[in-house]
Motif scaffolding. Structure first.
Motif, mmCIF file in Angstrom:
data_model
loop_
_atom_site.group_PDB
_atom_site.id
_atom_site.type_symbol
_atom_site.label_atom_id
_atom_site.label_comp_id
_atom_site.label_asym_id
_atom_site.label_seq_id
_atom_site.Cartn_x
_atom_site.Cartn_y
_atom_site.Cartn_z
ATOM 1 N N GLU A 22 -5.563 -6.248 10.392
ATOM 2 C CA GLU A 22 -6.175 -7.538 10.978
ATOM 3 C C GLU A 22 -5.821 -8.604 9.995
ATOM 4 O O GLU A 22 -5.571 -9.716 10.377
ATOM 5 C CB GLU A 22 -7.792 -7.393 11.178
ATOM 6 N N GLU A 23 -5.792 -8.172 8.872
ATOM 7 C CA GLU A 23 -5.457 -9.120 7.773
ATOM 8 C C GLU A 23 -3.976 -9.784 7.861
ATOM 9 O O GLU A 23 -3.785 -10.779 7.627
ATOM 10 C CB GLU A 23 -5.807 -8.679 6.412
ATOM 11 N N SER A 26 -3.779 -12.235 10.875
ATOM 12 C CA SER A 26 -4.232 -13.644 10.208
ATOM 13 C C SER A 26 -3.463 -14.304 9.244
ATOM 14 O O SER A 26 -3.084 -15.441 9.172
ATOM 15 C CB SER A 26 -5.666 -13.282 9.570
ATOM 16 N N GLN A 29 -0.041 -15.731 10.342
ATOM 17 C CA GLN A 29 -0.064 -17.355 11.059
ATOM 18 C C GLN A 29 -0.016 -18.278 10.033
ATOM 19 O O GLN A 29 0.214 -19.208 10.278
ATOM 20 C CB GLN A 29 -1.407 -17.329 11.633
#
Length: 110
Positions: A22-23, A26, A29
């Motif tokens: 998940e990190e 993120s 991006q």
């Protein structure tokens, strides 16, 4: 959230956590021009920078080197005529840490 390019590296330890899936999504991006490469199970951030000649490629390499020394976090740098490939990963944890994304953003800012 602070922009990555304004952050500094934390001292990395062998037991430091790698970024989670998940990190990773993120953080990617925030440095969209960087690719995530898997080399023998070790995730690395990589980007190729183009220059009109060797002198400018070498000057950029030296700037990245100065940044690396300041932060105590060092990339793989491949300098050729008109091109520099910068690869960031955390050697101690054999993968990606937030520091690598900070350094990618700071490299972009150069």
């Amino acid at each position: 959230m602070t922009e990555l390019k304004q952050e500094h590296c934390d001292a990395c330890r062998a037991d430091a956590p790698r970024v989670t899936g998940e990190e990773l999504e993120s953080l990617r991006q925030e440095v969209p021009q960087w690719s995530v490469e898997d080399r023998d199970g070790v995730l690395q951030l990589e980007r190729q920078f183009e220059f009109p000649d060797f002198a400018q490629a070498l000057a950029f390499t030296n700037k990245v080197g100065e940044l690396a020394e300041t932060e105590g976090h060092h990339p793989k740098l491949t300098t050729e005529w008109g091109s520099v490939v910068v690869t960031w990963w955390s050697h101690k944890i054999k993968g990606l840490h937030r520091n690598d994304f900070v350094m990618a953003a700071r490299t972009d800012a150069l």
